[in-house]
Design a protein around this motif. Structure first.
Motif, mmCIF file in Angstrom:
data_model
loop_
_atom_site.group_PDB
_atom_site.id
_atom_site.type_symbol
_atom_site.label_atom_id
_atom_site.label_comp_id
_atom_site.label_asym_id
_atom_site.label_seq_id
_atom_site.Cartn_x
_atom_site.Cartn_y
_atom_site.Cartn_z
ATOM 1 N N LEU A 7 -2.636 48.509 64.016
ATOM 2 C CA LEU A 7 -1.175 48.458 64.023
ATOM 3 C C LEU A 7 -0.663 48.118 65.406
ATOM 4 C CD1 LEU A 7 -0.269 51.528 61.800
ATOM 5 C CD2 LEU A 7 0.124 49.130 61.283
ATOM 6 N N LEU A 8 -1.254 48.746 66.432
ATOM 7 C CA LEU A 8 -0.802 48.501 67.796
ATOM 8 C C LEU A 8 -0.992 47.038 68.174
ATOM 9 C CD1 LEU A 8 -2.108 51.627 69.709
ATOM 10 C CD2 LEU A 8 0.263 50.981 69.275
ATOM 11 N N LYS A 9 -2.103 46.482 67.740
ATOM 12 C CA LYS A 9 -2.385 45.090 68.108
ATOM 13 C C LYS A 9 -1.502 44.105 67.347
ATOM 14 C CE LYS A 9 -7.095 45.277 69.746
ATOM 15 N NZ LYS A 9 -8.476 45.020 69.339
ATOM 16 N N ALA A 10 -0.893 44.585 66.251
ATOM 17 C CA ALA A 10 -0.073 43.670 65.455
ATOM 18 C C ALA A 10 1.365 43.637 65.942
ATOM 19 C CB ALA A 10 -0.151 44.055 63.990
ATOM 20 N N SER A 11 1.600 44.171 67.140
ATOM 21 C CA SER A 11 2.926 44.002 67.730
ATOM 22 C C SER A 11 2.795 43.887 69.246
ATOM 23 C CB SER A 11 3.842 45.164 67.351
ATOM 24 O OG SER A 11 3.474 46.307 68.057
ATOM 25 N N LEU A 12 3.823 43.337 69.824
ATOM 26 C CA LEU A 12 3.789 43.045 71.253
ATOM 27 C C LEU A 12 5.182 43.326 71.813
ATOM 28 C CD1 LEU A 12 1.577 41.220 72.855
ATOM 29 C CD2 LEU A 12 3.322 39.476 72.682
ATOM 30 N N GLN A 13 5.263 44.101 72.880
ATOM 31 C CA GLN A 13 6.566 44.351 73.507
ATOM 32 C C GLN A 13 6.541 43.812 74.920
ATOM 33 O OE1 GLN A 13 4.985 47.381 72.131
ATOM 34 N NE2 GLN A 13 5.962 46.766 70.215
ATOM 35 N N GLN A 14 7.623 43.173 75.307
ATOM 36 C CA GLN A 14 7.665 42.628 76.656
ATOM 37 C C GLN A 14 9.035 42.887 77.275
ATOM 38 O OE1 GLN A 14 4.807 40.499 77.567
ATOM 39 N NE2 GLN A 14 5.510 40.859 79.645
ATOM 40 N N HIS A 15 9.019 43.406 78.497
ATOM 41 C CA HIS A 15 10.262 43.578 79.246
ATOM 42 C C HIS A 15 10.415 42.339 80.131
ATOM 43 C CE1 HIS A 15 12.640 46.093 82.427
ATOM 44 N NE2 HIS A 15 13.382 45.202 81.802
ATOM 45 N N ALA A 20 12.415 33.342 83.314
ATOM 46 C CA ALA A 20 11.033 32.864 83.493
ATOM 47 C C ALA A 20 10.041 33.764 82.740
ATOM 48 C CB ALA A 20 10.683 32.820 84.982
ATOM 49 N N ASP A 21 10.348 35.054 82.623
ATOM 50 C CA ASP A 21 9.465 35.968 81.877
ATOM 51 C C ASP A 21 9.509 35.646 80.384
ATOM 52 O OD1 ASP A 21 9.043 37.222 84.299
ATOM 53 O OD2 ASP A 21 10.476 38.836 83.908
ATOM 54 N N THR A 22 10.704 35.311 79.896
ATOM 55 C CA THR A 22 10.853 34.904 78.487
ATOM 56 C C THR A 22 10.065 33.613 78.245
ATOM 57 O OG1 THR A 22 13.051 35.900 78.405
ATOM 58 C CG2 THR A 22 12.558 34.255 76.717
ATOM 59 N N ALA A 23 10.171 32.680 79.202
ATOM 60 C CA ALA A 23 9.430 31.412 79.094
ATOM 61 C C ALA A 23 7.927 31.677 79.035
ATOM 62 C CB ALA A 23 9.769 30.520 80.287
ATOM 63 N N ALA A 24 7.462 32.605 79.864
ATOM 64 C CA ALA A 24 6.019 32.910 79.911
ATOM 65 C C ALA A 24 5.552 33.501 78.582
ATOM 66 C CB ALA A 24 5.722 33.860 81.067
ATOM 67 N N LEU A 25 6.374 34.368 77.995
ATOM 68 C CA LEU A 25 6.005 34.967 76.704
ATOM 69 C C LEU A 25 5.984 33.899 75.603
ATOM 70 C CD1 LEU A 25 5.331 37.528 75.075
ATOM 71 C CD2 LEU A 25 7.799 37.863 74.749
ATOM 72 N N ALA A 26 6.979 33.020 75.619
ATOM 73 C CA ALA A 26 7.027 31.936 74.625
ATOM 74 C C ALA A 26 5.800 31.030 74.770
ATOM 75 C CB ALA A 26 8.318 31.134 74.785
ATOM 76 N N LYS A 27 5.396 30.777 76.004
ATOM 77 C CA LYS A 27 4.207 29.934 76.247
ATOM 78 C C LYS A 27 2.942 30.612 75.748
ATOM 79 C CE LYS A 27 5.967 27.376 80.111
ATOM 80 N NZ LYS A 27 6.114 27.337 81.548
ATOM 81 N N PHE A 28 2.867 31.919 75.968
ATOM 82 C CA PHE A 28 1.724 32.693 75.492
ATOM 83 C C PHE A 28 1.628 32.612 73.964
ATOM 84 C CE2 PHE A 28 0.661 36.773 73.535
ATOM 85 C CZ PHE A 28 -0.662 36.904 73.911
ATOM 86 N N ILE A 157 11.854 41.979 74.492
ATOM 87 C CA ILE A 157 11.405 41.141 73.372
ATOM 88 C C ILE A 157 10.259 41.835 72.638
ATOM 89 C CG2 ILE A 157 10.537 38.867 72.680
ATOM 90 C CD1 ILE A 157 11.877 37.677 75.130
ATOM 91 N N ASN A 158 10.439 42.015 71.350
ATOM 92 C CA ASN A 158 9.393 42.590 70.497
ATOM 93 C C ASN A 158 8.924 41.526 69.519
ATOM 94 O OD1 ASN A 158 9.662 45.087 71.593
ATOM 95 N ND2 ASN A 158 10.858 45.938 69.898
ATOM 96 N N ILE A 159 7.622 41.370 69.430
ATOM 97 C CA ILE A 159 7.064 40.452 68.425
ATOM 98 C C ILE A 159 6.239 41.300 67.453
ATOM 99 C CG2 ILE A 159 5.709 38.374 68.000
ATOM 100 C CD1 ILE A 159 6.200 37.526 70.863
#
Ligand code: ADP
Ligand code: MG
Length: 176
Positions: A7-15, A20-28, A157-159
């Motif tokens: 379950l933990l691996k099936a979600s991702l949280q990013q502050h 530029a941090d949003t861009a990095a997450l989108a690139k990932f 951002i939560n995925i």
């Protein structure tokens, strides 16, 4: 324990403190989606983008589409409801359809506009304001939720994975 980890691996949280941090997450995410679609070239993935006006849904989609190799301009589909982008994968071309359903007056307007077929082809549908379709859309694989922070450029951002495919994409990314 094993299940909890899944379950933990099936979600991702990013502050994200700045764009530029949003861009990095989108690139990932683009890199993991790319890898997944190269392995499963016939797959279709549905990704929702949720959050208030100005939260950064279009900005995230733009970085994602460009990180997947699209070199042109990515404009907001606010007025057209949907914009298509051709992407070259290793052996084939796929289409990312970027939707913004905010202006729909009726939950089924997306079907009346003939957009249903975009959900059956190899590639990705990225959908802002899926709420406007009131549950009439096909099931989602990933949900991206953007929330504004106290600072002007701060976002949380939560995925979340909403399907097996979504979970394996996030797990694939986490193992890198
Ligand atoms: P939405 O599609 O959710 O209505 P947009 O992406 O159109 O929002 O607008 C978000 C605005 O916020 C853009 O002008 C973008 O440059 C700005 N912004 C500032 N900081 C960030 C951040 N960390 N992440 C995303 N966008 C940000
Ligand atoms: Mg938008």
């Amino acid at each position: 324990m094993a299940q909890k980890q899944e379950l933990l691996k099936a979600s991702l949280q990013q502050h994200c403190r700045q764009e530029a941090d949003t861009a990095a997450l989108a690139k990932f995410l683009a890199a993991t989606l790319w890898h997944y679609l190269v392995q499963s070239p016939q797959k279709h993935l549905n990704i929702s983008l949720k959050g208030d006006l100005g939260a950064g849904k279009t900005t995230f989609a733009r970085y994602l589409i460009q990180a997947m190799g699209y070199e042109g301009k990515v404009k907001s589909p606010t007025y057209t409801l949907c914009e298509p982008y051709q992407i070259e994968l290793k052996q084939q071309e796929i289409t990312i359809h970027h939707f913004d359903l905010y202006r729909m007056r009726d939950p089924l307007e997306w079907q009346e506009a003939g957009f249903e077929e975009h959900f059956d082809i190899p590639g990705i549908c990225l959908i802002e304001w899926p709420e406007k379709a009131e549950g009439t859309l096909p099931a989602f694989d990933l949900q991206i939720q953007l929330t504004a922070g106290a600072d002007e450029n701060e976002r949380f951002i939560n995925i979340n994975a909403l399907s097996q495919s979504g979970a394996s994409i996030l797990k694939e990314g986490a193992s890198k």
